[in-house]
Enzyme design. Sequence first.
Site, PDB file in Angstrom:
ATOM      1  CD  GLU A  70      -1.762  -2.408   1.358  1.00 31.00           C
ATOM      2  OE1 GLU A  70      -0.630  -2.676   1.821  1.00 31.00           O
ATOM      3  OE2 GLU A  70      -2.609  -3.282   1.099  1.00 31.00           O
ATOM      4  CG  HIS A 139      -9.435  -7.765   7.586  1.00 32.83           C
ATOM      5  ND1 HIS A 139      -8.736  -8.480   8.524  1.00 32.83           N
ATOM      6  CD2 HIS A 139      -8.678  -7.765   6.472  1.00 32.83           C
ATOM      7  CE1 HIS A 139      -7.606  -8.919   7.992  1.00 32.83           C
ATOM      8  NE2 HIS A 139      -7.537  -8.493   6.751  1.00 32.83           N
TER       9      HIS A 139
END
Lengths: 334, 378
Positions: A70, A139
């Site tokens: 990322e 998550h």
Amino acid sequence: MSKKSYRQAINEALAQEMRRDPTVIVMGEDNAGGMGAPGDDDAWGGVLGVTKGLMPEFGRDRVLDTPITESAFIGAAVGAAATGLRPVAELMFVDFLGVCFDQIFNQAAKFRYMFGGKAVTPVVIRTMYGAGFRAASQHSQCLYPIFTHIPGLKVVVPSSAYEAKGLLIQSIRDNDPVIFLEHKVLYDEIEEVPDEPYTIPFGEANLTREGDHVTIVALGRMVGFANRAADALQKEGITCTVVDPRTTSPLDEDTIIESVENTGRLVVVDEASPRCGMAADISALVAQNAFKALKAPIRMVTPPHTPVPFAPQLEDAYIPTPEKIADAVRHVMA
Amino acid sequence: MSNEIKALTMPKWGLAMTEGAVTSWLVEDGADLREGDEILEIETTKITNVYESPASGVLRRRTVEAGQTVPVGALLGVVADRSVPETEIDAFIARFQEEFAVEAAEAADAAGPEPQFADAGGRRLRYLVMGEGRGGEGAAPLVLIHGFGGDLNNWQFNQPALAEDRAVYALDLPGHGESTKHGVQGGVAELAEAVGDFLNATGIQRAHLAGHSMGGAVALHLASDEPARVVSVTLVCSAGLGEEINADYIEGFIAADRRKEFKPVLEMLFADPSLVSRDMIEELLKYKRLDGVGQALRAIADAAFAGGRQAKVFANDLDRIKVPVQAIWGADDRIVPAAHATAIPEPHRHVLGGAGHMVHMEKAGEVNRLISDFLTVR
């Protein structure tokens, strides 16, 4: 006009903007479907299939698969935006923000300001958030308050398929960095969505219900819950105005304040953790600007200040529900 | 004396309506009804309107109470002659409810006609057709043309009733509804050309035209250009009969992008401003957010209503238009003055009290009768 899911609405917004503007590109993990690996073309369309179909239409030059890095690809998207493209980068889960935050908050958010208005950074970071998916603590978070805290970012939290399409097209056309937060539990929710492209302006709240007794401000998935609570309460003779701010930055302060001036009561629903969250922020806004209108203390409906639990029973208990919202409304009416 | 039992059912007003709430009954059980009597008020998410009795007779039974919300097609009450025994009324209601439950289960989503699209001279135009020309062999169809900023849903209270006698088409003009938004230059002539192309595309040789506001000017233009294709023209609060038009409305409609700004603009349309509902505003905001709508409305306003004056006035050319014309107006019209109706001679001029610019919504029953009567003799 036809019925579309939240997922389809987002996919259609991306496809229509890519057709309209050749500088719009899409990048993220598995967005094209297996570049550099023996995977099939368009195999995934992102982990939950939102970008499926884009690579076959627009090719691998405009739909890029990235490594699981990322920090690298969010940085690349920010740089591409500063140098002429309109990238839409997919940060798979907002929970991965930690490894690419500098690129967002110290770079993208600061360029316009630190370069004296001479640079624009039209990047969109699409990212999944929210609990209810049995995906555990790493998550399932709602980290939009963190982005909202940073001047220079625009933060969009669409509550339905119609909202998602119009707000995403607006995000892509906007010249500032936009964080676009998609609730993973909403992807299969369906409603009427125009086939044509359209935009919903930032900083303009939507009223999804109108009533006289209580103002409920809710974000993202919580808007639907607030509507259900309002519909149930109407049968008890309590009518609510439900305010969906749509964007937390900019925030439509006027609509919230005006509504509370009319109703005199406020319940704020936020799926994010309670400390330094939108519920606290909006409560402070109203306490400062509409204190004299308040007939009862403000009530916040949020999860407890804990990580999102993995045990299904605990996760269900953690998330605000229509029943908890209705209880809060009854409490401010008492 | 008739043994017939007639069902009063929840009407379908507009494409999106799936259910309606009965807000109040205006008549008692056992009331003598004539066809057209106002018998109850129905509220949809978009608007409140009165329901007129479709039949004459005695209101034998009310099957819903005020405050109840029921789906489109549900039984509201039963009209029959006094001589019909109670047992037959009961049996009729039981049979209706049983059949309705089955139908509702079968066709949960497939209620009512769906809009279609026509390729009209390269423009994609949306339209809705109802009825099949039961007015006799070769009864010319009726084409409904909405006004500035409107769409085919503006005729939601008219199209179903008018379609009992003939095929009725309602279309979205270019720049409106779900029709093409791009490339609109804006003049009334261009819009009339689009309607002409629409007639070609749908294979309509000759048609009655009814136009509301700007749509009336479009109808006059088409009647003037191609009189052989136009059987009659009904003008509803029409443009094209005088210069004045409410520029505040036109500019306000274009400029408003928030609910709060939009509401007072839309309230100008009705004699009863409370008819402007949250959903009506939201639907119009959704339309205005579509790509190309802003430019199209701007282009039309600049071409047709520049400087707050109507660019094209047919009032002095009406003699040349060899087509019968009638005018229907709301006395409280704040967009186009009702005085413009005087361009049309008696007896084809009707100014209705208690209604504004949206007279075809506020006084739907009367407007439907006037249109129907005017068309039937032609």
